[in-house]
Motif scaffolding. Structure first.
Motif, PDB file in Angstrom:
ATOM      1  N   LEU A   1     -86.304  41.990 -24.853  1.00 24.96           N
ATOM      2  CA  LEU A   1     -86.251  43.065 -23.862  1.00 24.96           C
ATOM      3  C   LEU A   1     -85.332  42.688 -22.709  1.00 24.96           C
ATOM      4  CD1 LEU A   1     -87.408  45.859 -23.483  1.00 24.96           C
ATOM      5  CD2 LEU A   1     -89.297  44.857 -22.194  1.00 24.96           C
ATOM      6  N   ARG A   2     -85.396  41.437 -22.265  1.00 27.40           N
ATOM      7  CA  ARG A   2     -84.490  40.988 -21.200  1.00 27.40           C
ATOM      8  C   ARG A   2     -83.038  41.019 -21.661  1.00 27.40           C
ATOM      9  NH1 ARG A   2     -88.676  37.193 -20.162  1.00 27.40           N
ATOM     10  NH2 ARG A   2     -87.597  35.603 -21.412  1.00 27.40           N
ATOM     11  N   ALA A   3     -82.810  40.641 -22.923  1.00 21.99           N
ATOM     12  CA  ALA A   3     -81.446  40.696 -23.455  1.00 21.99           C
ATOM     13  C   ALA A   3     -80.948  42.144 -23.502  1.00 21.99           C
ATOM     14  CB  ALA A   3     -81.395  40.067 -24.843  1.00 21.99           C
ATOM     15  N   ALA A   4     -81.840  43.058 -23.892  1.00 24.74           N
ATOM     16  CA  ALA A   4     -81.466  44.476 -23.930  1.00 24.74           C
ATOM     17  C   ALA A   4     -81.145  44.985 -22.529  1.00 24.74           C
ATOM     18  CB  ALA A   4     -82.593  45.302 -24.555  1.00 24.74           C
ATOM     19  N   ASP A   5     -81.949  44.586 -21.539  1.00 23.92           N
ATOM     20  CA  ASP A   5     -81.691  44.994 -20.157  1.00 23.92           C
ATOM     21  C   ASP A   5     -80.333  44.487 -19.675  1.00 23.92           C
ATOM     22  OD1 ASP A   5     -84.151  46.203 -20.093  1.00 23.92           O
ATOM     23  OD2 ASP A   5     -85.157  44.544 -19.067  1.00 23.92           O
ATOM     24  N   ALA A   6     -80.037  43.215 -19.974  1.00 24.37           N
ATOM     25  CA  ALA A   6     -78.754  42.637 -19.558  1.00 24.37           C
ATOM     26  C   ALA A   6     -77.593  43.373 -20.224  1.00 24.37           C
ATOM     27  CB  ALA A   6     -78.712  41.155 -19.906  1.00 24.37           C
TER      28      ALA A   6
ATOM     29  N   VAL B   1     -73.176  47.468 -19.972  1.00 18.99           N
ATOM     30  CA  VAL B   1     -72.648  48.775 -20.391  1.00 18.99           C
ATOM     31  C   VAL B   1     -72.422  49.662 -19.167  1.00 18.99           C
ATOM     32  CG1 VAL B   1     -73.180  50.910 -21.628  1.00 18.99           C
ATOM     33  CG2 VAL B   1     -73.647  48.714 -22.705  1.00 18.99           C
ATOM     34  N   ALA B   2     -73.388  49.665 -18.239  1.00 19.09           N
ATOM     35  CA  ALA B   2     -73.240  50.482 -17.027  1.00 19.09           C
ATOM     36  C   ALA B   2     -72.020  50.047 -16.224  1.00 19.09           C
ATOM     37  CB  ALA B   2     -74.507  50.372 -16.176  1.00 19.09           C
TER      38      ALA B   2
END
Length: 306
Positions: free
Chosen positions: A20-25, A30-31
């Motif tokens: 989940l942390r990797a996905a957030d990063a 991307v943003a």
């Protein structure tokens, strides 16, 4: 009631904290990349029409991902096509609205209006997936919206039809986030690169078909200017291949509202890009707006409610 509704409405399986942390990063990156894309795309549109530019961008993406398609099994292809065709259609609608909108409004306005998907996504998730947003998610979305308004100049912002197209793109982004979350879980056997290739092929061929119907004289010859091709290369590698793969992967593991709030930091990075790279100046209200957006995203991550 459709037989597929229970699948879409089911709660996401708990993701490992590390994933989940990797996905957030990945989503924050991307943003950052997408925050710079509006100025780059606006420059490329000075050389080529919208439909031709989008066809070039997405067909180049498809060609780049072709090796990943050759190694896929029949089951993987089946899952990628079943998920990729509807998602590609939604992406086609989003990019048509975004690109025509960017061509007819300021880049700062475009970044603000597209960030409204932060507000729309929790409610789209409630309607389409049956998951009611937590109060903290709604509150953070409102704070993020206020920050984006400050970044764009607040009440001084003038509205045109390009702005209306960007608003439509924001609504479509919210719907697409929910659809992607459901379809990528339902067709989990489809590799992310293959799914992205199918989506890109739908957008690219769709733009060519629209150009054939809407432009009697057809598309002009491809531009020779190096600036156009450098812009395309940046948009293909960073804003299409990386961004779509990362977003699809994150939506398989997190909720659309969480993804939307992280992606809602996009105008902050766009403003910083304009200040650092383009030499623009940001007023005190703009810096305050950026702080509100980043603070809302960080609070959501800490609360664990999204």
């Amino acid at each position: 009631m459709s037989t597929s509704a229970p699948t879409l409405a089911s709660s996401p399986s708990p993701a490992a904290p590390r994933l989940l942390r990797a996905a957030d990063a990945a989503l924050l990156l991307v943003a950052i990349v997408w925050g710079t894309s509006y100025g780059v795309a606006k420059g490329a549109l000075a050389f080529y029409p919208v439909l031709g530019f989008l066809a070039v961008r997405f067909l180049l993406t498809t060609a780049l991902l072709a090796p990943a398609c050759l190694r896929a099994t029949r089951a993987q292809w089946r899952g990628a096509v079943r998920a990729g065709l509807p998602l590609g259609g939604l992406l086609l609608a989003i990019f048509l609205c975004e690109t025509y909108g960017v061509a007819h409004t300021q880049a700062s306005h475009a970044a603000f209006l597209i960030s409204l998907c932060v507000v729309f996504t929790p409610f789209a998730e409630w309607v389409l997936l049956g998951r009611r947003p937590a109060a903290v998610v709604v509150a953070c979305a409102a704070v993020s919206l206020a920050g984006a308004a400050l970044l764009a100049g607040g009440p001084r912002m003038h509205w045109g039809w390009g702005d209306a197209l960007m608003l439509a793109a924001a609504v479509l982004r919210a719907i697409t986030a929910c659809a992607t979350s459901g379809l990528t879980r339902r067709h989990a056997q489809a590799p992310m690169l293959l799914l992205t290739a199918v989506q890109s092929a739908v957008v690219g061929t769709g733009c060519l078909a629209l150009a054939w119907v809407l432009l009697p004289a057809g598309l002009p010859a491809l531009p020779q200017a190096g600036a156009f091709w450098w812009a395309c290369l940046y948009l293909v590698l960073g804003c299409t291949v990386f961004a779509l793969v990362a977003q699809n992967w994150a939506l398989r593991r997190g909720t659309p509202s969480r993804v939307g709030l992280l992606m809602g930091t996009e105008p902050v990075w766009g403003a910083l890009f304009a200040v650092v790279w383009l030499g623009e100046r940001l007023a005190v209200a703009g810096w305050l707006g950026g702080a509100l957006i980043v603070g809302a995203a960080l609070w959501t991550l800490r609360s664990g409610k999204a």
